[in-house]
Design an enzyme around this catalytic site. Structure first.
Site, short mmCIF file in Angstrom:
data_model
loop_
_atom_site.label_atom_id
_atom_site.label_comp_id
_atom_site.label_asym_id
_atom_site.label_seq_id
_atom_site.Cartn_x
_atom_site.Cartn_y
_atom_site.Cartn_z
N GLY A 85 0.91 -1.47 -0.20
CA GLY A 85 -0.09 -0.17 -0.09
C GLY A 85 0.41 1.16 0.13
N GLY A 137 -0.04 2.48 6.59
CA GLY A 137 -0.01 1.57 8.47
C GLY A 137 0.79 0.42 8.18
N GLU A 193 9.24 -2.63 2.93
CA GLU A 193 10.21 -1.62 2.01
C GLU A 193 11.13 -3.18 0.97
OE1 GLU A 193 8.44 0.89 0.56
OE2 GLU A 193 8.16 1.38 2.91
#
Length: 198
Positions: free
Chosen positions: A11, A16, A115
């Site tokens: 996302g 979040g 990430e």
């Protein structure tokens, strides 16, 4: 284990993802003792995923982009763990972690990557290793949790193919949501988007 064996979380920034990862690790650690579950956390967002988790005995290692120089050691360690488990399984004549005798110490290991695009851009040599864990990890008791902003970029296809669990925390492109939520119709995705704006 049954629904995964791996998990994708993706996302946009600020939706979040890191909080979700912390909650997942905390919840699992509260359910399973360290001899049944260990966690390796690779956080290429400055270490924010580890906030509040450093007291957990389950954490076998934390690597952030601030210790980028240690990535080779972590890579070697993960390859070594794969080989170690294969040797243990062969010596016990089993093909799956679930079939190991109880007295054999071999916890399920969650490899959490926050990430993932940043990690793979800086260390493209890890693509094969992550793909290998995705393809062979279930039986070995190695499970990936991969989070990123746009998982279509550079993530090995074996990660996507072997991730039965998926969490989408906000994307701008409907086609991206469709790719990562197989079996969910465009109508359902639109309805979810409208009922939970953002």
């Amino acid at each position: 284990v049954h629904d995964g064996p791996h998990l994708l979380v993706w996302g946009q920034t600020g939706r979040g993802k890191t909080v979700c990862l912390r909650r997942l690790i905390g919840d699992l650690a509260s359910r399973y003792p360290p001899h049944l579950l260990s966690v390796v956390l690779i956080d290429f967002k400055g270490g924010s995923a580890a906030i509040g988790l450093d007291h957990l005995p389950h954490l076998a290692g934390v690597l952030t982009d601030l210790d980028d120089h240690r990535i080779r050691a972590v890579s070697r360690g993960l390859r070594s763990e794969i080989e170690r488990r294969e040797r243990i399984f062969a010596s016990k004549g089993v093909a799956d972690l679930a079939d190991l005798p109880d007295q054999v110490a071999c916890p399920r290991t969650l490899v959490v990557i926050d990430e993932v695009q940043v990690l793979l851009q800086r260390h493209p040599d890890l693509v094969d290793l992550i793909g290998d864990v995705a393809a062979r990890g279930r039986s070995l008791g190695l499970h990936l949790v991969v989070a990123g902003q746009r998982l279509v970029s550079g993530v090995p296809r074996s990660v996507v193919a072997n991730s039965g669990l998926r969490i989408c925390l906000g994307v701008t492109d409907l086609s991206e949501a469709q790719e990562y939520l197989p079996g969910v119709s465009t109508t359902d995705i639109r309805a979810l988007s409208n009922s939970h704006p953002g």
